[in-house]
Scaffold this motif. Structure first.
Motif, mmCIF file in Angstrom:
data_model
loop_
_atom_site.group_PDB
_atom_site.id
_atom_site.type_symbol
_atom_site.label_atom_id
_atom_site.label_comp_id
_atom_site.label_asym_id
_atom_site.label_seq_id
_atom_site.Cartn_x
_atom_site.Cartn_y
_atom_site.Cartn_z
ATOM 1 N N HIS A 110 0.837 -1.201 0.000
ATOM 2 C CA HIS A 110 0.000 0.000 0.000
ATOM 3 C C HIS A 110 0.872 1.251 0.000
ATOM 4 O O HIS A 110 2.037 1.219 0.407
ATOM 5 N N THR A 111 0.286 2.339 -0.450
ATOM 6 C CA THR A 111 1.021 3.604 -0.515
ATOM 7 C C THR A 111 1.619 3.980 0.836
ATOM 8 O O THR A 111 2.775 4.426 0.922
ATOM 9 N N SER A 112 0.836 3.771 1.895
ATOM 10 C CA SER A 112 1.293 4.165 3.230
ATOM 11 C C SER A 112 2.518 3.387 3.700
ATOM 12 O O SER A 112 3.248 3.845 4.592
ATOM 13 N N GLY A 113 2.767 2.230 3.094
ATOM 14 C CA GLY A 113 3.908 1.413 3.519
ATOM 15 C C GLY A 113 5.082 1.490 2.568
ATOM 16 O O GLY A 113 6.025 0.698 2.698
ATOM 17 N N LYS A 115 8.052 3.912 0.285
ATOM 18 C CA LYS A 115 8.791 5.159 0.095
ATOM 19 C C LYS A 115 9.246 5.190 -1.361
ATOM 20 O O LYS A 115 9.660 4.158 -1.911
ATOM 21 N N GLU A 215 -3.566 1.289 -6.060
ATOM 22 C CA GLU A 215 -3.742 2.261 -4.997
ATOM 23 C C GLU A 215 -4.335 3.555 -5.562
ATOM 24 O O GLU A 215 -4.292 3.795 -6.780
ATOM 25 N N LYS A 217 -3.906 6.613 -3.521
ATOM 26 C CA LYS A 217 -3.090 7.678 -2.957
ATOM 27 C C LYS A 217 -1.701 7.639 -3.572
ATOM 28 O O LYS A 217 -1.170 6.580 -3.888
ATOM 29 N N ILE A 219 2.514 9.291 -3.879
ATOM 30 C CA ILE A 219 3.670 9.829 -3.165
ATOM 31 C C ILE A 219 4.279 10.891 -4.070
ATOM 32 O O ILE A 219 4.622 10.609 -5.232
#
Length: 245
Positions: A110-113, A115, A215, A217, A219
């Motif tokens: 997921h985007t949150s995990g 970089k 996803e 979202k 970055i």
């Protein structure tokens, strides 16, 4: 006298013959009427007993097969139910590779995990003097504490300093698979770029929005390179995204 008697006898004979013929005709008509009635009854019975489509005979058999095979008399309903549930789980797992969990049970990345960063060390920089295609790489790192799976194409949207000029990059037709990333592991994907030093027909990105596969979202990372040939309206632009891995 004798001739008169003879005529009378002949008329009586004719009447008797006519009466006989009439009677015979009546009997014939009666017999035919009875036979027709019998045939009609028989025909009615035959029509009534004919198989109706979809209710019996071959049509009925076809309908049974179409709705599923008959249950095995010796089958265990509990086992059958368990098999159905297991099949559903396996089917759901395969679909979840795009929407939740991978087929092995590992979550997708997921985007949150993740970089994201452009690779800038060594010879990672695209050649601004290249006469043909040159590339830049985006590195994706699993910054979470769990293993995840990633594969396919990331979405890449270039945007200007104020965000008003956007360019959603096209994707190549290259085949792709999936990669398992343990915590701290990295993978990358390349972007073919057509760079230019001309003062006209160029596009200067300031940032790139990177959206991992499946996803919503993104970055946002800084664009570290120079100007690109402005091909935002091109059918086959020379700047495009390649699959992960």
């Amino acid at each position: 006298m004798s001739s008169s008697t003879a005529r009378t006898a002949r008329r009586r004979t004719l009447r008797i013959a006519v009466a006989a013929l009439t009677a015979a005709a009546g009997l014939t008509l009666t017999a035919c009427s009875g036979s027709d009635a019998t045939d009609a009854k028989t025909a009615g019975k035959t029509d009534t007993s004919a198989a109706a489509p979809g209710s019996s005979g071959a049509d009925s058999s076809a309908g049974s097969q179409g709705s599923g095979a008959k249950a095995d008399p010796g089958a265990n309903p509990d086992k059958a139910g368990a098999a159905g549930k297991q099949s559903g789980k396996q089917s759901g797992g395969g679909q979840a590779a795009n929407g939740g969990k991978a087929g092995s049970g590992t979550q997708r990345c997921h985007t949150s995990g993740l970089k994201a960063a452009f690779a800038t060390g060594g010879d990672a920089a695209p050649d601004p003097n290249a006469s043909g295609a040159t590339t830049t790489s985006v590195v994706l790192t699993n910054k979470g504490s769990s293993t995840c799976v990633i594969g396919g194409f990331a979405g890449v949207d270039l945007k200007s300093e104020n965000g008003g000029e956007r360019w959603s990059l096209a994707r190549s037709s290259a085949k792709h698979g999936s990669i398992t990333l343990k915590p701290g592991d990295s993978t990358d994907f390349t972007i073919n770029v057509a760079m230019t030093k001309e003062d006209k027909g160029f596009y200067q990105p300031a940032f790139a929005d990177i959206t991992p596969p499946n996803e919503t979202k993104s970055i946002t990372i800084k664009w570290p390179w120079g100007t690109l040939v402005d091909q935002r309206g091109a059918t086959h632009p020379a700047t495009f995204v390649n699959p992960i891995g």
